[in-house]
Write a protein that holds these residues in place. Structure first.
Motif, mmCIF file in Angstrom:
data_model
loop_
_atom_site.group_PDB
_atom_site.id
_atom_site.type_symbol
_atom_site.label_atom_id
_atom_site.label_comp_id
_atom_site.label_asym_id
_atom_site.label_seq_id
_atom_site.Cartn_x
_atom_site.Cartn_y
_atom_site.Cartn_z
ATOM 1 N N LEU A 94 11.440 35.768 36.032
ATOM 2 C CA LEU A 94 10.699 34.687 37.018
ATOM 3 C C LEU A 94 9.678 35.772 37.987
ATOM 4 O O LEU A 94 10.138 36.756 38.412
ATOM 5 N N ASP A 95 8.602 35.085 37.793
ATOM 6 C CA ASP A 95 7.359 35.480 38.286
ATOM 7 C C ASP A 95 7.503 35.410 39.932
ATOM 8 O O ASP A 95 7.099 36.179 40.602
ATOM 9 N N ALA A 96 8.060 34.190 40.257
ATOM 10 C CA ALA A 96 8.099 33.617 41.440
ATOM 11 C C ALA A 96 9.389 33.115 41.692
ATOM 12 O O ALA A 96 9.979 32.385 40.858
ATOM 13 N N ILE A 97 9.978 33.387 42.954
ATOM 14 C CA ILE A 97 11.251 32.783 43.093
ATOM 15 C C ILE A 97 11.327 32.186 44.718
ATOM 16 O O ILE A 97 10.877 32.813 45.597
ATOM 17 N N MET A 98 11.486 30.774 44.803
ATOM 18 C CA MET A 98 11.670 29.946 45.900
ATOM 19 C C MET A 98 13.233 29.669 46.197
ATOM 20 O O MET A 98 13.916 28.996 45.627
ATOM 21 N N ASP A 99 13.814 30.514 47.038
ATOM 22 C CA ASP A 99 15.257 30.547 47.387
ATOM 23 C C ASP A 99 15.548 29.412 48.367
ATOM 24 O O ASP A 99 15.308 29.781 49.615
ATOM 25 N N CYS A 100 16.051 28.241 48.198
ATOM 26 C CA CYS A 100 16.189 27.321 49.234
ATOM 27 C C CYS A 100 17.659 27.246 49.501
ATOM 28 O O CYS A 100 18.389 26.427 50.322
ATOM 29 N N ALA A 101 18.354 28.107 48.872
ATOM 30 C CA ALA A 101 19.868 28.322 49.313
ATOM 31 C C ALA A 101 20.226 29.598 50.217
ATOM 32 O O ALA A 101 20.825 29.565 51.204
ATOM 33 N N GLY A 102 19.826 30.797 49.857
ATOM 34 C CA GLY A 102 20.346 32.017 50.352
ATOM 35 C C GLY A 102 21.728 32.161 50.119
ATOM 36 O O GLY A 102 22.425 32.693 50.995
ATOM 37 N N ALA A 103 22.341 31.868 49.029
ATOM 38 C CA ALA A 103 23.617 32.251 48.799
ATOM 39 C C ALA A 103 23.879 33.556 48.122
ATOM 40 O O ALA A 103 23.251 33.493 47.321
#
Ligand SMILES: [Zn+2]
Length: 351
Positions: free
Chosen positions: A246-255
């Protein structure tokens, strides 16, 4: 007025009648029409933030706030044009207005910031006083229950995706991974498509129902990562988008577990933005980060400008919503549902 207030950490907020709060000459008293419920409400109640900011109770919870102008303070400039009855959303992060972060518009990261819903005034109440400069006027045809979550669930991933875009991590030959398909993730998927300049968007979660919504929100692919190794997931990703990372990651969980997976999938020169805080710490190997020149960045809530952008997108009908409405009296049962991860979409209280 009705208000939901936390009197003791670790206990359910009390739904009670309290006086309508006073407002300062530079403030506007807002009659709240709807307020969204956020995982951070649960974390506040459970004491997650206490080691960082031990806010003294009573705390009026709720920070995804929209309503109508009820009364206008005496020194609110006439040229601001606020009128009684006008529909508004409340921008989060009330800065001191003087520091360098405030001066460039990032009032939400001001060192002297106040947040509605994390102190005496909040959105699970019929009225809230708000400094006039932290209100944004909205078109009266927009629904309150759709506006409320745009001030956090629909705002936080917008800022995160903007950071990825401005960092050069999105584009036609790039793949964006959105981790967590909950209240924030479904907006993140949409912004990934709106701002991604053609980047493919892949959403990761363990809940098939939430992944289904991510698909409806425009995700090119969804991957259920439950009980799968990172190698298996890399192969699944390769089949779906023609690359294993993945070139970009948007982490909406932070798990924590999901973050291990996400880091294992991060590409060379990859850019990882986290807005989620399900966990509290990460433990990641350094060599791959250094060798691949990866960026890990926190992104927090959003500025007035970010919120104005989001409201403009909503006014153009470019944002899809998935709202679960509930009543003031049902606040505590919905907090419990949110705590156990059993709310699909965004839960919004409407008066
Ligand atoms: Zn400041």
């Amino acid at each position: 007025m009705k208000a939901a207030r936390l009197h003791e950490y670790g206990k359910a907020p009390v739904l009670e009648d309290i006086p309508v709060p006073d407002f300062q000459p530079d403030e506007i008293l807002v009659n709240v029409k709807a307020c969204g419920m956020c995982r951070s409400d649960v974390q506040l109640i459970d004491g997650y933030f206490r080691k960082y900011a031990d806010i003294p109770p009573p705390i009026t919870i709720g920070h995804e706030i929209t309503g109508v102008v009820s009364k206008i303070g005496s020194i609110v400039p006439k040229v601001s044009g606020f009128k009684e009855g006008e529909h508004v959303v409340v921008a989060p992060g009330w800065g001191d207005g003087t520091c360098r972060h405030c001066q460039v518009g990032n009032t939400h990261i001001c060192p002297n910031v106040r947040w509605p819903g994390f102190g005496p005034v909040g959105g699970f109440a019929e009225f809230i006083p708000v400094p006039a400069r932290y209100l944004i006027k909205v078109d009266s045809r927009l629904k309150f229950e759709e506006l409320a979550p745009l001030t956090d669930a629909g705002l936080t991933p917008y800022r995160g995706i903007k950071i990825l875009r401005d960092g050069g991590a999105l584009g036609p030959d790039r793949v964006l991974g959105v981790f967590g398909a909950g209240g924030l993730g479904e907006y993140a998927v949409q912004y990934g498509k709106l701002l991604g300049s053609g980047a493919k968007v892949v959403c990761f979660d363990r809940n098939p129902q939430k992944l289904n919504i991510a698909t409806q929100c425009g995700a090119d692919h969804v991957i259920n990562d439950k009980d799968k190794s990172s190698g298996d997931i890399a192969n699944e990703l390769n089949q779906a988008v023609g690359q294993k990372d993945l070139d970009a990651i948007m982490d909406c969980a932070g798990a924590p577990e999901m973050m291990q997976l996400a880091f294992s999938l991060l590409a060379i020169s990859g850019h990882y933005v986290d807005v989620g805080m399900v966990g509290d710490r990460i433990d990641i190997p350094l060599w791959p980060r250094v060798r691949r020149e990866q960026t890990f960045q926190g992104s927090y809530w959003g500025s007035n400008t970010d919120l104005s952008d989001v409201i403009a997108l909503a006014a153009e009908n470019k944002i899809r919503h998935n709202i679960k409405l509930f009543k003031f009296a049902e606040i505590n049962e919905n907090l419990d549902l949110l705590r156990s991860g059993d709310i699909v979409g965004r839960a919004v209280m409407k008066f």
